[in-house]
Design a protein around this motif. Sequence first.
Motif, PDB file in Angstrom:
ATOM      1  N   VAL A 293       0.873  -1.172   0.000  1.00 27.40           N
ATOM      2  CA  VAL A 293       0.000   0.000   0.000  1.00 27.40           C
ATOM      3  C   VAL A 293       0.908   1.219   0.000  1.00 27.40           C
ATOM      4  CG1 VAL A 293      -1.799   1.252   1.243  1.00 27.40           C
ATOM      5  CG2 VAL A 293      -1.748  -1.245   1.327  1.00 27.40           C
ATOM      6  N   THR A 294       0.631   2.228  -0.834  1.00 25.01           N
ATOM      7  CA  THR A 294       1.454   3.430  -0.836  1.00 25.01           C
ATOM      8  C   THR A 294       1.238   4.201   0.458  1.00 25.01           C
ATOM      9  OG1 THR A 294      -0.149   4.950  -1.819  1.00 25.01           O
ATOM     10  CG2 THR A 294       1.111   3.552  -3.332  1.00 25.01           C
ATOM     11  N   LYS A 295       2.137   5.153   0.722  1.00 23.89           N
ATOM     12  CA  LYS A 295       2.011   5.941   1.952  1.00 23.89           C
ATOM     13  C   LYS A 295       0.728   6.761   1.959  1.00 23.89           C
ATOM     14  CE  LYS A 295       4.561   9.990   0.271  1.00 23.89           C
ATOM     15  NZ  LYS A 295       5.716  10.889   0.512  1.00 23.89           N
ATOM     16  N   ASP A 296       0.145   6.961   0.765  1.00 23.05           N
ATOM     17  CA  ASP A 296      -1.124   7.699   0.671  1.00 23.05           C
ATOM     18  C   ASP A 296      -2.336   6.782   0.738  1.00 23.05           C
ATOM     19  OD1 ASP A 296       0.187  10.176   0.381  1.00 23.05           O
ATOM     20  OD2 ASP A 296       0.474   9.820  -1.756  1.00 23.05           O
ATOM     21  N   GLY A 297      -2.108   5.483   0.974  1.00 18.09           N
ATOM     22  CA  GLY A 297      -3.232   4.563   1.142  1.00 18.09           C
ATOM     23  C   GLY A 297      -3.802   4.027  -0.147  1.00 18.09           C
ATOM     24  N   ILE A 298      -2.972   3.879  -1.184  1.00 17.27           N
ATOM     25  CA  ILE A 298      -3.441   3.361  -2.468  1.00 17.27           C
ATOM     26  C   ILE A 298      -3.027   1.907  -2.616  1.00 17.27           C
ATOM     27  CG2 ILE A 298      -3.271   3.576  -4.975  1.00 17.27           C
ATOM     28  CD1 ILE A 298      -2.798   6.565  -4.581  1.00 17.27           C
ATOM     29  N   VAL A 299      -3.968   1.061  -3.007  1.00 17.33           N
ATOM     30  CA  VAL A 299      -3.716  -0.353  -3.273  1.00 17.33           C
ATOM     31  C   VAL A 299      -4.156  -0.637  -4.707  1.00 17.33           C
ATOM     32  CG1 VAL A 299      -5.984  -1.149  -2.483  1.00 17.33           C
ATOM     33  CG2 VAL A 299      -4.022  -2.698  -2.351  1.00 17.33           C
ATOM     34  N   ALA A 300      -3.537  -1.642  -5.337  1.00 19.98           N
ATOM     35  CA  ALA A 300      -3.873  -1.987  -6.720  1.00 19.98           C
ATOM     36  C   ALA A 300      -4.560  -3.342  -6.769  1.00 19.98           C
ATOM     37  CB  ALA A 300      -2.610  -2.023  -7.586  1.00 19.98           C
ATOM     38  N   GLY A 312     -22.175 -18.485 -14.598  1.00 21.67           N
ATOM     39  CA  GLY A 312     -20.903 -18.384 -13.897  1.00 21.67           C
ATOM     40  C   GLY A 312     -19.696 -18.444 -14.809  1.00 21.67           C
ATOM     41  N   ASP A 313     -19.877 -18.132 -16.092  1.00 24.36           N
ATOM     42  CA  ASP A 313     -18.754 -18.194 -17.028  1.00 24.36           C
ATOM     43  C   ASP A 313     -17.673 -17.200 -16.627  1.00 24.36           C
ATOM     44  OD1 ASP A 313     -20.057 -20.114 -18.528  1.00 24.36           O
ATOM     45  OD2 ASP A 313     -20.983 -18.657 -19.885  1.00 24.36           O
ATOM     46  N   TYR A 314     -16.430 -17.673 -16.639  1.00 26.07           N
ATOM     47  CA  TYR A 314     -15.306 -16.836 -16.251  1.00 26.07           C
ATOM     48  C   TYR A 314     -15.088 -15.718 -17.267  1.00 26.07           C
ATOM     49  CZ  TYR A 314     -13.978 -20.321 -12.781  1.00 26.07           C
ATOM     50  OH  TYR A 314     -13.965 -21.179 -11.702  1.00 26.07           O
ATOM     51  N   GLN A 315     -14.674 -14.568 -16.766  1.00 27.80           N
ATOM     52  CA  GLN A 315     -14.294 -13.440 -17.606  1.00 27.80           C
ATOM     53  C   GLN A 315     -12.774 -13.244 -17.515  1.00 27.80           C
ATOM     54  OE1 GLN A 315     -16.744 -11.786 -19.488  1.00 27.80           O
ATOM     55  NE2 GLN A 315     -17.972 -13.492 -18.691  1.00 27.80           N
ATOM     56  N   GLN A 316     -12.202 -12.595 -18.514  1.00 26.47           N
ATOM     57  CA  GLN A 316     -10.759 -12.394 -18.544  1.00 26.47           C
ATOM     58  C   GLN A 316     -10.332 -11.345 -17.517  1.00 26.47           C
ATOM     59  OE1 GLN A 316      -8.646 -14.211 -20.444  1.00 26.47           O
ATOM     60  NE2 GLN A 316     -10.412 -15.379 -21.126  1.00 26.47           N
ATOM     61  N   CYS A 317      -9.181 -11.576 -16.904  1.00 24.74           N
ATOM     62  CA  CYS A 317      -8.633 -10.658 -15.892  1.00 24.74           C
ATOM     63  C   CYS A 317      -7.810  -9.572 -16.597  1.00 24.74           C
ATOM     64  CB  CYS A 317      -7.780 -11.414 -14.892  1.00 24.74           C
ATOM     65  SG  CYS A 317      -8.694 -12.658 -13.943  1.00 24.74           S
ATOM     66  N   THR A 318      -8.478  -8.586 -17.152  1.00 23.13           N
ATOM     67  CA  THR A 318      -7.818  -7.588 -17.986  1.00 23.13           C
ATOM     68  C   THR A 318      -7.677  -6.221 -17.330  1.00 23.13           C
ATOM     69  OG1 THR A 318      -9.940  -6.951 -18.962  1.00 23.13           O
ATOM     70  CG2 THR A 318      -8.695  -8.686 -20.083  1.00 23.13           C
ATOM     71  N   ASN A 319      -8.456  -5.930 -16.290  1.00 23.61           N
ATOM     72  CA  ASN A 319      -8.514  -4.572 -15.741  1.00 23.61           C
ATOM     73  C   ASN A 319      -7.634  -4.403 -14.509  1.00 23.61           C
ATOM     74  OD1 ASN A 319     -10.352  -4.086 -17.729  1.00 23.61           O
ATOM     75  ND2 ASN A 319     -12.125  -3.886 -16.385  1.00 23.61           N
ATOM     76  N   VAL A 320      -6.836  -3.340 -14.514  1.00 23.85           N
ATOM     77  CA  VAL A 320      -6.015  -2.968 -13.365  1.00 23.85           C
ATOM     78  C   VAL A 320      -6.555  -1.654 -12.811  1.00 23.85           C
ATOM     79  CG1 VAL A 320      -3.704  -2.358 -12.547  1.00 23.85           C
ATOM     80  CG2 VAL A 320      -3.993  -4.103 -14.328  1.00 23.85           C
ATOM     81  N   SER A 321      -6.845  -1.630 -11.501  1.00 25.40           N
ATOM     82  CA  SER A 321      -7.431  -0.442 -10.878  1.00 25.40           C
ATOM     83  C   SER A 321      -6.615  -0.020  -9.664  1.00 25.40           C
ATOM     84  CB  SER A 321      -8.878  -0.710 -10.434  1.00 25.40           C
ATOM     85  OG  SER A 321      -9.706  -1.043 -11.523  1.00 25.40           O
ATOM     86  N   ALA A 322      -6.618   1.280  -9.385  1.00 19.45           N
ATOM     87  CA  ALA A 322      -6.026   1.831  -8.171  1.00 19.45           C
ATOM     88  C   ALA A 322      -7.146   2.260  -7.246  1.00 19.45           C
ATOM     89  CB  ALA A 322      -5.117   3.008  -8.498  1.00 19.45           C
ATOM     90  N   LEU A 323      -7.114   1.776  -5.991  1.00 21.99           N
ATOM     91  CA  LEU A 323      -8.161   2.079  -5.016  1.00 21.99           C
ATOM     92  C   LEU A 323      -7.581   2.904  -3.878  1.00 21.99           C
ATOM     93  CD1 LEU A 323      -9.812  -1.468  -4.721  1.00 21.99           C
ATOM     94  CD2 LEU A 323     -10.202   0.297  -6.470  1.00 21.99           C
ATOM     95  N   ASP A 324      -8.305   3.935  -3.480  1.00 19.02           N
ATOM     96  CA  ASP A 324      -7.908   4.778  -2.360  1.00 19.02           C
ATOM     97  C   ASP A 324      -8.572   4.243  -1.096  1.00 19.02           C
ATOM     98  OD1 ASP A 324      -7.452   6.741  -0.457  1.00 19.02           O
ATOM     99  OD2 ASP A 324      -7.787   8.405  -1.835  1.00 19.02           O
ATOM    100  N   LEU A 325      -7.776   3.663  -0.194  1.00 21.81           N
ATOM    101  CA  LEU A 325      -8.329   3.057   1.010  1.00 21.81           C
ATOM    102  C   LEU A 325      -8.779   4.094   2.026  1.00 21.81           C
ATOM    103  CD1 LEU A 325      -5.714   0.195   1.565  1.00 21.81           C
ATOM    104  CD2 LEU A 325      -7.958   0.035   0.473  1.00 21.81           C
TER     105      LEU A 325
END
Length: 635
Positions: A293-300, A312-325
């Motif tokens: 986690v960054t010092k500003d509280g961001i996790v990916a 329940g068909d699987y979807q591709q893991c294509t998206n990368v997101s940054a979350l502010d905790l």
Amino acid sequence: MTQPPPPQQPPNEPPKGGFGAPQEPPAGGFGAPQEPPAGGFGAPQTPPPAQPPAPPAQPPQAPQAPATPPPAAPAGQPNYGYPQAPQAPQAPQAPGYGYPGQPTQQGAQPTYGYPGQQQYQQPYQQQYQPQPPTMPMQPAPTGDGSGGGKKFGNQMMIVAAAVVAIALIVGGGFWYSSSKKDDTQASSQGSSGGKDGKGGKGGEKTGEDGQALPEQGPAKEKAPADPAAKVVTQLPQPEVPKDQIWNATGSVLTDDVYGKSGINEFNGYDPDTGKKKWTIPLSGMTCAISREVTKDGIVAVVTEEAKRNKKGDYQQCTNVSALDLKSGKKLWTESVESNGMKATFKEVTISGTTIAAGAGTSNGGAAWDVTGKSLWTPKVGQCRDVGYAGGDQLVAVRKCGTYGDEKLKIQLLDPKTGDDKWTYPIAPGVDNAKIISTNPVVFGQDTTEITATGVTDVFSLGNNGKLRAKISLEEKKYDHNCEVNKVNDCSSIAVGNDRLYVPTRPHDGGGDSYSQTNEIVSFSLATGKPTSDRADAGESEIFPIRMDGPNVLAYKSHGYKQGAQVVSLDGKTMKETKLLETPGSESVTSAISGMVPQSNELLYGNGHLFLGKKLLSKPYSKDDKEYVAIGFLAQ
């Protein structure tokens, strides 16, 4: 063409009964704090029937040094691991590689802030066999990483030919360290990186071989007045359709929030009360989360590109997101193309302000600044990044070559550009490698055959990328875990004090009970030899969680009418201090067993212990009460 991910295996069989009687989620949202039901947490339970004893294993014994050290590898030798023609060995010239006899000095290790996601003293004396001398590989010249090792002259090849043939290494090994200060801190899950550490320079501590070691801060986890813990969080599992497996991978613990993946969302909870603080909608189910986690509280996080249909068909893991905790907001979501299709990612990590996502052997890796700015995209050509491990430093596993003639490299990267600072070539024939620590750089492999547990060979590298030592972890003697097709997902193994800490395989505890027990032992990263460290589990089993300054945080499994424990092991004496103990009721211990802490999510920090599931499936019985996560707080 990108293929859909292979079907995930269902989680281990869920416990019967869960936490007592079924509970309806209280008002206030999924996972809000609940009062334990009658007969639930802490209530006396009927003792479980006795189980038949497990087959006994070899008892631990003190290590023995080899009677005659093997010969040292000659100067100017070829890269380690490359096959040589079998020849009669030369007479020994000096104590062989990997067998110096000096005691290990205390080294550097990071502070609370590492499953990174988990992971013994005096290994078995008569079972431990010294390894034949091996030839260290030298780092390749800095560049784009597409080249191989150095070429050798005739004289060097003649000298090398006098060494016995070295078997090719086949296979592939995590945890914690600290280097120069950056903007990254590790979550209390444990990590390849540390929290605001400083790199080793002149005047700092050095290992037995003179290697400058990273600085380490003091231990931060303190023993509470009463380690007896209460349940503060129960997150009931949503109803999962029959024959489907849902992905809820990902959790993080900071001083202010416990974050856990839900279904198509990420939720934040108050660590002290379990009360939900916020919910972040996601594009689909979570595939991976950064341990840092960054010092500003961001996790990916990495998520599926869309929600699954009713089948329940699987979807591709294509998206990368940054979350502010801190705010409970999603900052951005990005994806990249590779060969005309969206790249899929298996894992993600953070180093400084760089978020790097690895795609395994399919597409290559990509990276973004925490602001969402693209730093690099998957490489096109014969070289591609398999995956990354972050924290204090950013380390990559790169694969180069044509199909059937591919070779792996370990590279220290500039997190701003992706350029390699040094490259360590791995022997031909190795098809995977695991990063155990990024500072110091420590990686592992399986040798001879692929195993399902962890790594059988661990390599420590110096600050210049040269080999320091090889550590042999003989199969079936040690009990750490590394996920398949990932480079940064080993648990129950830790790096600190210039040592590698690992648990031994459980064996019969002896006495009248049918309990299993084991030990934590360590090896020197400077010499590869076992040290005198030893922490006994008693009537339970023990494995490392992460480092806390110079101390090893460890988890001890529960016993009959006895809760699980988190303990701190002194880095010099291995003396044990209890930090937390869960309730010993059958309902609690059964639920903990269903989480399988060694291979699921386990986070500890500041008196809080959180356990979480990665995969969710329909209970075997409608009367079973299943949970996504449970949390405890010492009094």
